[in-house]
Write a protein that holds these residues in place. Structure first.
Motif, PDB file in Angstrom:
ATOM      1  N   LEU A 161       0.512  -0.909   0.626  1.00 12.62           N
ATOM      2  CA  LEU A 161       0.143  -0.417  -0.167  1.00 12.62           C
ATOM      3  C   LEU A 161       0.706   1.014   0.198  1.00 12.62           C
ATOM      4  N   GLY A 162       1.726   0.671   0.553  1.00 10.36           N
ATOM      5  CA  GLY A 162       2.558   2.533  -0.122  1.00 10.36           C
ATOM      6  C   GLY A 162       3.282   2.840  -0.592  1.00 10.36           C
ATOM      7  N   ALA A 163       3.744   1.493  -1.436  1.00 11.53           N
ATOM      8  CA  ALA A 163       3.986   1.368  -2.612  1.00 11.53           C
ATOM      9  C   ALA A 163       3.347   2.198  -4.075  1.00 11.53           C
ATOM     10  N   GLY A 164       1.995   1.871  -3.478  1.00  7.15           N
ATOM     11  CA  GLY A 164       0.877   2.298  -4.344  1.00  7.15           C
ATOM     12  C   GLY A 164       0.878   1.271  -5.163  1.00  7.15           C
ATOM     13  N   LYS A 165       1.049   0.061  -4.470  1.00 11.13           N
ATOM     14  CA  LYS A 165       0.331  -0.897  -5.988  1.00 11.13           C
ATOM     15  C   LYS A 165      -0.340  -2.209  -4.661  1.00 11.13           C
ATOM     16  N   GLU A 166      -1.739  -2.003  -4.931  1.00 11.22           N
ATOM     17  CA  GLU A 166      -2.696  -2.360  -4.550  1.00 11.22           C
ATOM     18  C   GLU A 166      -2.630  -3.976  -5.421  1.00 11.22           C
ATOM     19  N   GLU A 167      -2.715  -4.070  -6.675  1.00 11.51           N
ATOM     20  CA  GLU A 167      -2.636  -5.273  -7.010  1.00 11.51           C
ATOM     21  C   GLU A 167      -1.980  -5.903  -6.231  1.00 11.51           C
ATOM     22  N   ARG A 168      -0.948  -5.974  -5.825  1.00  7.12           N
ATOM     23  CA  ARG A 168      -0.557  -6.721  -4.649  1.00  7.12           C
ATOM     24  C   ARG A 168      -1.135  -7.374  -3.584  1.00  7.12           C
ATOM     25  N   VAL A 169      -1.897  -6.452  -3.168  1.00  7.63           N
ATOM     26  CA  VAL A 169      -2.200  -6.232  -1.715  1.00  7.63           C
ATOM     27  C   VAL A 169      -3.359  -7.957  -2.247  1.00  7.63           C
ATOM     28  N   GLY A 188      -5.221  -9.087   9.721  1.00  7.37           N
ATOM     29  CA  GLY A 188      -3.871  -8.726   9.431  1.00  7.37           C
ATOM     30  C   GLY A 188      -4.136  -7.474   7.886  1.00  7.37           C
ATOM     31  N   VAL A 189      -5.229  -7.669   7.018  1.00  5.97           N
ATOM     32  CA  VAL A 189      -4.825  -6.989   5.953  1.00  5.97           C
ATOM     33  C   VAL A 189      -5.208  -5.470   6.416  1.00  5.97           C
ATOM     34  N   MET A 190      -6.570  -5.130   6.995  1.00  2.00           N
ATOM     35  CA  MET A 190      -6.847  -4.041   8.014  1.00  2.00           C
ATOM     36  C   MET A 190      -5.787  -3.324   8.898  1.00  2.00           C
TER      37      MET A 190
END
Length: 241
Positions: free
Chosen positions: A102-110, A175-177
């Motif tokens: 999320l910090g790197a702006g890569k939501e697809e990886r989340v 854990g996600v939250m």
């Protein structure tokens, strides 16, 4: 002493391996960071308090059935701790990965992290559940040879082990939250599943003569389903982002 040694080793690792420099100085005081730390940390701490208090409430109901049921419950909890370890460790890993991506702006990886973590921890939990169901009595025999305790403990493990899968997935979603810094929903979900389901349901079901102490085990196994439903519903809203 053990905690102190662990803390020292952790700091030593951070400084030597991660190259993090820690300076204790009031001049470095940052109100924004302090506020963020409390905003994330207090709900997570409150969640652990809620879990502990619910555990005391359930133990009170268990103890009302006498020494044999109390002993079986105590032994069952020890085995539960081992069964929960994979889910808890994956939850911590998910928090780290979600925070980084999320910090790197890569939501697809989340989303990919959630998918693979759910599959892996789900497979592990199913395996553990099957092993517990078939090996409940031999596992309990490690702790006690009392026939009565073995009988009640087997009932406990075979009932509560059915909750390992939903509990593992709930840990992953929480854990996600947590990794996103949104710790309040996890606290609310935990409170709802324990204090609105587990504790009152344990007291009600155990008061039914046909169920007795098994009513407590059913309540313990049922509450993670509520927690999972709440966590999944909130995860789907995307507000944690």
């Amino acid at each position: 002493i053990a905690q102190a040694i662990s803390a020292w080793l952790g700091l030593r690792y951070l400084v030597r391996v991660s190259k993090i420099r820690i300076h204790f100085s009031l001049r470095a005081f940052n109100p924004f960071l302090l506020k963020s730390t409390f905003k994330i940390g207090l709900p997570a701490g409150a969640q652990q308090l809620v879990v502990s208090l619910a555990g005391i409430a359930v133990s009170s109901t268990v103890n009302s059935f006498g020494k044999t049921v109390a002993a079986a419950y105590g032994v069952g909890l020890r085995l539960d701790q081992f069964a929960f370890l994979p889910a808890m460790t994956f939850s911590l890993a998910v928090s780290s990965l979600v925070g980084q991506n999320l910090g790197a702006g890569k939501e697809e990886r989340v989303r990919e992290t959630v998918r693979w973590s759910t599959l892996i921890v789900g497979g592990i939990s199913l395996t553990v559940t099957i092993l517990i169901i078939f090996l409940a009595r031999p596992l309990l025999f490690i702790f006690t040879e009392d026939t009565s305790v073995l009988q009640v403990g087997t009932s406990y493990l075979r009932t509560v082990s059915l909750s390992y899968l939903p509990l593992a997935i709930m840990f992953t979603l929480n854990g996600v939250m947590r990794g996103a810094g949104d710790t309040v929903p996890g606290m609310i979900n935990t409170m709802a599943s324990l204090w609105f389901v587990r504790v009152p349901l344990a007291r009600y079901l155990s008061s039914i003569p046909e169920l007795g102490s098994r009513g407590i085990w059913i309540a313990i196994a049922s509450s993670p389903l509520v927690g999972l439903a709440l966590s999944w519903s909130y995860y789907r809203t995307g507000r944690w982002r």
